[in-house]
Motif scaffolding. Structure first.
Motif, PDB file in Angstrom:
ATOM      1  N   LEU A   1      73.924  44.030  46.691  1.00 36.29           N
ATOM      2  CA  LEU A   1      73.090  44.918  46.951  1.00 36.29           C
ATOM      3  C   LEU A   1      73.892  45.911  45.840  1.00 36.29           C
ATOM      4  N   ARG A   2      74.744  45.872  44.938  1.00 42.34           N
ATOM      5  CA  ARG A   2      75.189  46.705  43.983  1.00 42.34           C
ATOM      6  C   ARG A   2      74.214  46.492  42.543  1.00 42.34           C
ATOM      7  N   GLN A   3      73.936  45.130  42.729  1.00 43.90           N
ATOM      8  CA  GLN A   3      72.547  45.112  41.465  1.00 43.90           C
ATOM      9  C   GLN A   3      71.461  45.604  41.886  1.00 43.90           C
ATOM     10  N   HIS A   4      70.887  45.816  42.563  1.00 42.14           N
ATOM     11  CA  HIS A   4      69.585  46.473  43.455  1.00 42.14           C
ATOM     12  C   HIS A   4      69.721  47.989  43.533  1.00 42.14           C
ATOM     13  N   ARG A   5      71.374  48.269  43.500  1.00 37.52           N
ATOM     14  CA  ARG A   5      71.554  50.463  43.470  1.00 37.52           C
ATOM     15  C   ARG A   5      71.466  50.142  45.171  1.00 37.52           C
ATOM     16  N   TYR A   6      72.523  49.682  46.021  1.00 40.01           N
ATOM     17  CA  TYR A   6      71.826  49.194  47.639  1.00 40.01           C
ATOM     18  C   TYR A   6      70.666  50.232  48.000  1.00 40.01           C
TER      19      TYR A   6
ATOM     20  N   LEU B   1      64.437  45.003  51.090  1.00 40.97           N
ATOM     21  CA  LEU B   1      65.370  43.939  51.816  1.00 40.97           C
ATOM     22  C   LEU B   1      64.285  43.086  51.653  1.00 40.97           C
ATOM     23  N   TRP B   2      62.933  42.862  51.648  1.00 43.52           N
ATOM     24  CA  TRP B   2      62.113  41.352  51.108  1.00 43.52           C
ATOM     25  C   TRP B   2      62.679  41.018  49.656  1.00 43.52           C
ATOM     26  N   GLY B   3      62.831  41.667  49.142  1.00 45.39           N
ATOM     27  CA  GLY B   3      63.501  41.657  47.542  1.00 45.39           C
ATOM     28  C   GLY B   3      65.650  40.621  47.749  1.00 45.39           C
ATOM     29  N   TYR B   4      65.939  41.188  48.549  1.00 45.09           N
ATOM     30  CA  TYR B   4      66.862  40.718  49.108  1.00 45.09           C
ATOM     31  C   TYR B   4      67.130  39.383  49.791  1.00 45.09           C
ATOM     32  N   VAL B   5      66.213  39.038  50.201  1.00 46.49           N
ATOM     33  CA  VAL B   5      66.052  37.802  50.802  1.00 46.49           C
ATOM     34  C   VAL B   5      66.117  36.751  50.328  1.00 46.49           C
ATOM     35  N   ARG B   6      65.168  37.263  49.459  1.00 46.67           N
ATOM     36  CA  ARG B   6      63.861  36.649  48.402  1.00 46.67           C
ATOM     37  C   ARG B   6      64.885  35.365  47.276  1.00 46.67           C
TER      38      ARG B   6
ATOM     39  N   VAL C   1      98.146  48.134  45.050  1.00 50.60           N
ATOM     40  CA  VAL C   1      97.667  47.991  43.213  1.00 50.60           C
ATOM     41  C   VAL C   1      96.194  47.584  43.134  1.00 50.60           C
ATOM     42  N   VAL C   2      95.620  47.321  44.671  1.00 50.07           N
ATOM     43  CA  VAL C   2      93.835  46.943  44.286  1.00 50.07           C
ATOM     44  C   VAL C   2      92.896  48.263  44.835  1.00 50.07           C
ATOM     45  N   LEU C   3      93.936  48.606  45.604  1.00 49.81           N
ATOM     46  CA  LEU C   3      93.956  49.898  46.046  1.00 49.81           C
ATOM     47  C   LEU C   3      93.588  51.385  45.094  1.00 49.81           C
ATOM     48  N   ALA C   4      94.821  50.627  44.501  1.00 51.01           N
ATOM     49  CA  ALA C   4      95.388  52.376  43.136  1.00 51.01           C
ATOM     50  C   ALA C   4      94.106  51.534  41.901  1.00 51.01           C
ATOM     51  N   GLY C   5      93.985  50.593  42.181  1.00 51.48           N
ATOM     52  CA  GLY C   5      92.434  50.368  40.949  1.00 51.48           C
ATOM     53  C   GLY C   5      91.013  49.848  41.572  1.00 51.48           C
ATOM     54  N   ALA C   6      90.716  50.744  42.500  1.00 52.09           N
ATOM     55  CA  ALA C   6      89.251  50.683  43.531  1.00 52.09           C
ATOM     56  C   ALA C   6      88.850  50.739  43.016  1.00 52.09           C
ATOM     57  N   ARG C   7      88.283  51.950  42.537  1.00 54.60           N
ATOM     58  CA  ARG C   7      87.828  53.467  41.669  1.00 54.60           C
ATOM     59  C   ARG C   7      86.934  52.041  40.915  1.00 54.60           C
ATOM     60  N   ARG C   8      88.082  51.499  39.358  1.00 56.28           N
ATOM     61  CA  ARG C   8      87.071  50.971  38.549  1.00 56.28           C
ATOM     62  C   ARG C   8      87.067  49.274  38.980  1.00 56.28           C
ATOM     63  N   LEU C   9      87.219  48.812  40.593  1.00 56.29           N
ATOM     64  CA  LEU C   9      87.222  47.148  40.575  1.00 56.29           C
ATOM     65  C   LEU C   9      86.190  47.598  41.454  1.00 56.29           C
ATOM     66  N   GLY C  10      85.149  48.402  41.767  1.00 57.14           N
ATOM     67  CA  GLY C  10      84.044  48.524  42.609  1.00 57.14           C
ATOM     68  C   GLY C  10      84.020  47.649  43.928  1.00 57.14           C
ATOM     69  N   ALA C  11      82.946  47.852  45.255  1.00 57.66           N
ATOM     70  CA  ALA C  11      83.434  48.124  46.358  1.00 57.66           C
ATOM     71  C   ALA C  11      83.552  46.229  46.590  1.00 57.66           C
ATOM     72  N   PRO C  12      82.449  45.597  45.730  1.00 55.97           N
ATOM     73  CA  PRO C  12      82.549  44.292  46.114  1.00 55.97           C
ATOM     74  C   PRO C  12      83.776  43.380  45.524  1.00 55.97           C
ATOM     75  N   TYR C  13      84.451  43.342  44.707  1.00 51.38           N
ATOM     76  CA  TYR C  13      86.522  42.737  44.344  1.00 51.38           C
ATOM     77  C   TYR C  13      87.040  43.437  45.653  1.00 51.38           C
ATOM     78  N   VAL C  14      87.112  44.768  46.397  1.00 53.35           N
ATOM     79  CA  VAL C  14      87.838  45.651  46.835  1.00 53.35           C
ATOM     80  C   VAL C  14      87.565  44.591  48.221  1.00 53.35           C
ATOM     81  N   VAL C  15      86.630  44.638  48.410  1.00 57.00           N
ATOM     82  CA  VAL C  15      86.997  44.120  50.116  1.00 57.00           C
ATOM     83  C   VAL C  15      87.141  42.648  49.834  1.00 57.00           C
TER      84      VAL C  15
END
Length: 420
Positions: free
Chosen positions: A246-251, A258-263, A335-349
């Motif tokens: 999703l991030r690669q397609h700017r959400y 949606l079709w692009g995500y599936v493909r 530590v992960v939450l403190a660096g969350a902004r730079r990590l990005g949502a995929p790595y935090v999750v």
């Protein structure tokens, strides 16, 4: 009359010429060695140096610690002596046998014995022990050595993928190397060398993220299938990888997107398919789709529950060892939450899932919690960014190394039950 002065001078020149020849041969050998080393890519040179260094240091520490306990009255106590006997049956060399404890011995049983439908046949996902079967055939039937070989090859590949992913995410070679080094220095990273699933799981997880960052989604799906077969939390990695897509397609969420995500992202379905394959195997051999769940309940009293009370009970309970283990999880989350902004949502999750999913197994997880936390590789990304200063890097590295050394010695004293 014979002029012996000329002979004496010749005798002096001969050894000198011989020494010069030896020096010349040594220089030539060094030159050839240097040329061979130079042909190895820089990333592999670093990875191999880190791999060999970790193995040598831990082998020395382990053998010294085990030798120090020889003859000690409580090492191990009589009711815990069976595991030491099992280790000695695997190998008379302590540098090998020390890597087999707890679940490693169960994996060896699964790799060696035919499955007969007993409950403990389904207590672990079967990728690791089933990989050992063909490797053991090559090694003359030695399933223990096959398991150890697989875990160490996975450890080596883990380091390569960590360095490659670090270069992509952190932007420079020095930071990527720090990230990889911190993974090796995590408190229980010595378990990457044991006959356990830690190195295989993290190798596959890092590889899926690496190829996802390169948008090679079919490769992600294939590796993710085996990731889903490797551990019970493996299929959950599909969630952060989907966020990365999703991030690669700017959400974007319009119908065309949606079709692009599936493909593009359909291979992500292969990750939960890996776990479904294991469930189907349980149904085929044991008659129960949920044989794994029932085996976990029967063997260790594990039941899925809310992880937040598990954390709270661990921190506030009377058992100080449980509190110490849970504090490791709390610090990782901080530590992960403190660096969350730079990590990005995929790595935090991903990090949140790898901490909270084991804790959802309830209090029985306390003894194995420090093992499971090894999967939280984003903490290394945060530390690599924080320790750009050479002094901070040196102090952090030394602190982590001392902590790991202490926990390694505790793990070798398996009868403490602190790390299982």
């Amino acid at each position: 009359m014979v002029d012996r002065s000329r002979d004496t001078a010749g005798d002096r020149r001969a050894p000198a010429a011989g020494r010069a020849g030896v020096r010349e041969r040594v220089r030539a050998a060094r030159s050839r060695t240097g040329a061979l080393v130079a042909r190895v890519p820089a990333r592999w040179r670093y990875v191999l140096a880190l791999f060999v260094g970790a193995k040598v240091v831990l082998a020395l520490v382990g053998v010294i610690a085990l030798s120090a306990w020889d003859g000690a009255p409580a090492a191990p106590p009589a009711d815990e002596a069976n595991m030491r006997a099992d280790q000695e049956a695997i190998s008379s060399h302590r540098s090998i046998s020390m890597w087999f404890a707890w679940d490693a011995l169960l994996y060896d049983h699964l790799a060696r014995e035919p499955l007969d439908g007993a409950w403990n046949d389904f207590a672990f996902p079967l990728l690791f022990p089933f990989l050992a079967r063909p490797v053991a055939w090559v090694l003359g039937g030695d399933t223990a050595m096959a398991l150890l070989l697989i875990s160490n090859v996975a450890f080596l590949l883990l380091l390569w993928y960590a360095t490659a992913l670090g270069e992509k995410l952190l932007g420079d070679d020095a930071s990527a190397r720090r990230f990889t080094r911190y993974l090796v220095l995590l408190p229980t990273a010595f378990l990457f060398q044991a006959a356990l699933t830690e190195s295989l799981f993290l190798c596959l997880a890092l590889a899926t993220f690496y190829y996802a960052e390169q948008r090679r989604w079919v490769t992600v799906g294939v590796l993710g299938y085996f990731l889903g077969l490797s551990r019970s939390v493996g299929f959950l990695v599909a969630v952060p990888l989907a966020l990365l897509l999703l991030r690669q397609h700017r959400y974007r969420l319009d119908p065309r997107s949606l079709w692009g995500y599936v493909r593009t992202g359909w291979p992500l379905a292969l990750i939960p398919a890996g776990w479904l394959t294991f469930m189907a195997f349980c149904r085929w051999r044991g008659g129960d789709w949920f044989a794994y769940k029932h085996a976990q309940e029967k063997g260790w009293g594990i039941r899925v529950q809310n992880p937040v009370p598990v954390i709270w009970n661990g921190l506030t309970g009377v058992e100080t060892r449980d509190a110490a283990r849970v504090w490791f999880a709390v610090v990782l989350l901080a530590v992960v939450l403190a660096g969350a902004r730079r990590l990005g949502a995929p790595y935090v999750v991903y990090a949140l899932l790898m901490v909270l999913a084991p804790l959802s197994m309830g209090p029985p997880v306390y003894k194995s919690l420090l093992r499971y936390l090894l999967a939280v590789f984003p903490v290394g990304l945060v530390l690599a960014r924080w320790a750009r200063n050479a002094t901070a890097d040196a102090w952090l590295g030394a602190t982590l190394a001392l902590l790991q050394g202490a926990l390694f010695v505790v793990w070798l004293a398996y009868w403490t039950h602190f790390i299982i």
